[in-house]
Motif scaffolding. Structure first.
Motif, mmCIF file in Angstrom:
data_model
loop_
_atom_site.group_PDB
_atom_site.id
_atom_site.type_symbol
_atom_site.label_atom_id
_atom_site.label_comp_id
_atom_site.label_asym_id
_atom_site.label_seq_id
_atom_site.Cartn_x
_atom_site.Cartn_y
_atom_site.Cartn_z
ATOM 1 N N ASN A 170 -119.399 17.064 13.784
ATOM 2 C CA ASN A 170 -118.241 17.791 14.281
ATOM 3 C C ASN A 170 -117.093 17.761 13.281
ATOM 4 O O ASN A 170 -117.033 16.904 12.404
ATOM 5 C CB ASN A 170 -117.781 17.213 15.623
ATOM 6 C CG ASN A 170 -118.851 17.344 16.678
ATOM 7 O OD1 ASN A 170 -119.530 18.367 16.749
ATOM 8 N ND2 ASN A 170 -119.015 16.322 17.486
ATOM 9 N N VAL A 171 -116.182 18.712 13.434
ATOM 10 C CA VAL A 171 -115.034 18.849 12.543
ATOM 11 C C VAL A 171 -113.760 18.866 13.381
ATOM 12 O O VAL A 171 -113.700 19.525 14.419
ATOM 13 C CB VAL A 171 -115.121 20.154 11.712
ATOM 14 C CG1 VAL A 171 -113.895 20.332 10.830
ATOM 15 C CG2 VAL A 171 -116.397 20.157 10.863
ATOM 16 N N VAL A 172 -112.746 18.139 12.914
ATOM 17 C CA VAL A 172 -111.434 18.132 13.544
ATOM 18 C C VAL A 172 -110.435 18.686 12.542
ATOM 19 O O VAL A 172 -110.458 18.326 11.365
ATOM 20 C CB VAL A 172 -111.006 16.698 13.946
ATOM 21 C CG1 VAL A 172 -109.565 16.688 14.463
ATOM 22 C CG2 VAL A 172 -111.940 16.131 14.994
ATOM 23 N N ARG A 173 -109.577 19.600 13.035
ATOM 24 C CA ARG A 173 -108.474 20.092 12.205
ATOM 25 C C ARG A 173 -107.170 19.778 12.915
ATOM 26 O O ARG A 173 -107.008 20.077 14.097
ATOM 27 C CB ARG A 173 -108.560 21.595 11.994
ATOM 28 C CG ARG A 173 -107.404 22.107 11.103
ATOM 29 C CD ARG A 173 -107.179 23.588 11.203
ATOM 30 N NE ARG A 173 -106.723 23.976 12.526
ATOM 31 C CZ ARG A 173 -106.857 25.203 13.022
ATOM 32 N NH1 ARG A 173 -107.447 26.151 12.322
ATOM 33 N NH2 ARG A 173 -106.423 25.488 14.232
ATOM 34 N N LEU A 174 -106.252 19.165 12.183
ATOM 35 C CA LEU A 174 -104.911 18.902 12.693
ATOM 36 C C LEU A 174 -103.956 19.797 11.920
ATOM 37 O O LEU A 174 -103.920 19.740 10.691
ATOM 38 C CB LEU A 174 -104.524 17.434 12.480
ATOM 39 C CG LEU A 174 -105.502 16.387 13.029
ATOM 40 C CD1 LEU A 174 -105.095 14.991 12.558
ATOM 41 C CD2 LEU A 174 -105.551 16.446 14.542
ATOM 42 N N ALA A 175 -103.200 20.628 12.618
ATOM 43 C CA ALA A 175 -102.248 21.523 11.959
ATOM 44 C C ALA A 175 -100.861 21.311 12.546
ATOM 45 O O ALA A 175 -100.704 21.235 13.767
ATOM 46 C CB ALA A 175 -102.681 22.982 12.110
ATOM 47 N N LEU A 176 -99.862 21.198 11.666
ATOM 48 C CA LEU A 176 -98.482 20.973 12.072
ATOM 49 C C LEU A 176 -97.741 22.303 12.009
ATOM 50 O O LEU A 176 -97.346 22.756 10.935
ATOM 51 C CB LEU A 176 -97.822 19.945 11.151
ATOM 52 C CG LEU A 176 -98.614 18.644 10.933
ATOM 53 C CD1 LEU A 176 -97.876 17.722 9.980
ATOM 54 C CD2 LEU A 176 -98.888 17.944 12.256
ATOM 55 N N VAL A 177 -97.588 22.931 13.147
ATOM 56 C CA VAL A 177 -96.970 24.255 13.212
ATOM 57 C C VAL A 177 -95.471 24.085 13.426
ATOM 58 O O VAL A 177 -95.044 23.596 14.484
ATOM 59 C CB VAL A 177 -97.595 25.111 14.335
ATOM 60 C CG1 VAL A 177 -96.995 26.509 14.334
ATOM 61 C CG2 VAL A 177 -99.110 25.164 14.183
ATOM 62 N N THR A 178 -94.689 24.463 12.435
ATOM 63 C CA THR A 178 -93.239 24.268 12.506
ATOM 64 C C THR A 178 -92.470 25.592 12.580
ATOM 65 O O THR A 178 -91.251 25.576 12.699
ATOM 66 C CB THR A 178 -92.742 23.472 11.288
ATOM 67 O OG1 THR A 178 -93.117 24.164 10.095
ATOM 68 C CG2 THR A 178 -93.342 22.068 11.267
ATOM 69 N N MET A 234 -90.111 15.313 18.980
ATOM 70 C CA MET A 234 -90.880 14.642 17.941
ATOM 71 C C MET A 234 -91.160 15.656 16.825
ATOM 72 O O MET A 234 -92.268 16.172 16.713
ATOM 73 C CB MET A 234 -92.172 14.089 18.537
ATOM 74 C CG MET A 234 -92.877 13.099 17.667
ATOM 75 S SD MET A 234 -94.129 12.161 18.582
ATOM 76 C CE MET A 234 -95.041 13.398 19.460
ATOM 77 N N PRO A 235 -90.134 15.993 16.003
ATOM 78 C CA PRO A 235 -90.297 17.030 14.977
ATOM 79 C C PRO A 235 -91.391 16.690 13.970
ATOM 80 O O PRO A 235 -91.635 15.519 13.654
ATOM 81 C CB PRO A 235 -88.922 17.088 14.302
ATOM 82 C CG PRO A 235 -87.987 16.388 15.222
ATOM 83 C CD PRO A 235 -88.802 15.412 16.000
ATOM 84 N N LEU A 236 -92.031 17.740 13.467
ATOM 85 C CA LEU A 236 -93.132 17.587 12.520
ATOM 86 C C LEU A 236 -92.700 17.773 11.067
ATOM 87 O O LEU A 236 -93.526 17.631 10.163
ATOM 88 C CB LEU A 236 -94.238 18.605 12.858
ATOM 89 C CG LEU A 236 -94.823 18.492 14.263
ATOM 90 C CD1 LEU A 236 -95.769 19.647 14.533
ATOM 91 C CD2 LEU A 236 -95.523 17.158 14.450
#
Length: 197
Positions: free
Chosen positions: A102-110, A54-56
Motif C-alpha cells: 500500500n501507498v500513503v500520501r500526506l499533502a499539506l494544502v495551504t 494548527m497551521p501547516l
C-alpha cells in the motif's frame, strides 16, 4: 379619461396575472400530463469547530510521521517528497509499504480550505468524522475503488490530505479497508502535528 387610465392599468396587469396563474402543465398529444418534478435538496454534512488552529506553513510533509509511526503503518520504503499539482501545489510526501504494497500520501494544502470537498463540483461521497479531535472528511470518488482519502480541517483555509491506495496487490483491498488505513495514517499525522505545538 379616468376610465381610459383604469383600462390601461388593467391591461398592464393582465400578463402578470396570466403568468402567475399558469401552473398546471399542458397535456401531451396522447392526453397524458407530466407531473411537475419535485425539488429536494440534501444539505451537505457540516463540520464541527476545530479544537484549535494548527497551521501547516513551514511544516515538512515527510516529517509528520516518526519512525515508530511508520513502523506501525508498515511504511518501510524511503519517503518521496514532491509538489502535488492536483492539490493547488501542496507539498506532499509519499510512502510505500513493502509488506502490504500500500501507498500513503500526506499533502499539506495551504491554499484552500477543506470545504472544497463539500462543493457539488467535487462529485465525491463524503462522511464526517473526527481525527484526534479535529473535524475531517472521509472522501470516496465514485468509480475509483482502489483509493480512499481523509481530509483533516486543521486550520482556516488549510487542510491535511491523507490518501491511502492499493499499490498493486495481487488481491485488491476493499475500499473500506483502504479507508481504515487512511484514518490510521491521518491520526498518526495529526498526532505528529500536535507534538510540534
Amino acid at each position: 379619461m379616468k376610465a381610459a387610465h383604469m383600462l390601461l392599468g388593467a391591461l398592464l396587469a393582465l400578463p402578470v396575472l396570466v403568468s402567475c396563474t399558469a401552473t398546471s402543465p399542458a397535456p401531451k398529444a396522447d392526453g397524458h400530463v407530466d407531473e411537475p418534478l419535485s425539488v429536494t435538496t440534501t444539505p451537505p454534512p457540516s463540520l464541527f469547530p476545530r479544537p484549535s488552529e494548527m497551521p501547516l506553513d513551514g511544516v515538512a510533509p515527510c516529517s509528520l510521521l516518526d519512525e515508530k509511526q511508520r513502523g506501525e503503518l508498515s511504511l518501510d520504503n524511503p519517503e518521496n517528497e514532491y509538489v502535488e499539482t492536483s492539490l493547488a501545489g501542496a507539498r506532499a510526501c509519499s510512502l510505500r509499504s513493502n509488506v502490504s504494497g500500500n501507498v500513503v500520501r500526506l499533502a499539506l494544502v495551504t491554499g484552500e480550505g477543506v470545504l472544497l470537498w463539500l462543493d457539488d463540483y467535487a462529485q465525491v461521497e463524503v462522511e464526517t468524522i473526527a481525527v484526534v479531535g479535529f473535524p475531517a472528511l472521509v472522501v470516496r470518488t465514485p468509480g475509483v475503488e482502489d483509493v480512499c482519502n481523509v481530509e483533516v480541517d486543521v486550520a482556516r483555509g488549510q487542510f491535511l490530505d491523507v490518501m491511502f491506495r492499493d499499490g498493486g496487490n495481487s488481491t485488491p483491498l476493499a475500499q473500506d479497508v483502504l479507508c481504515q488505513g487512511a484514518r490510521r495514517a491521518a491520526e498518526a499525522a495529526v498526532t505528529g502535528l500536535l507534538q510540534r505545538k
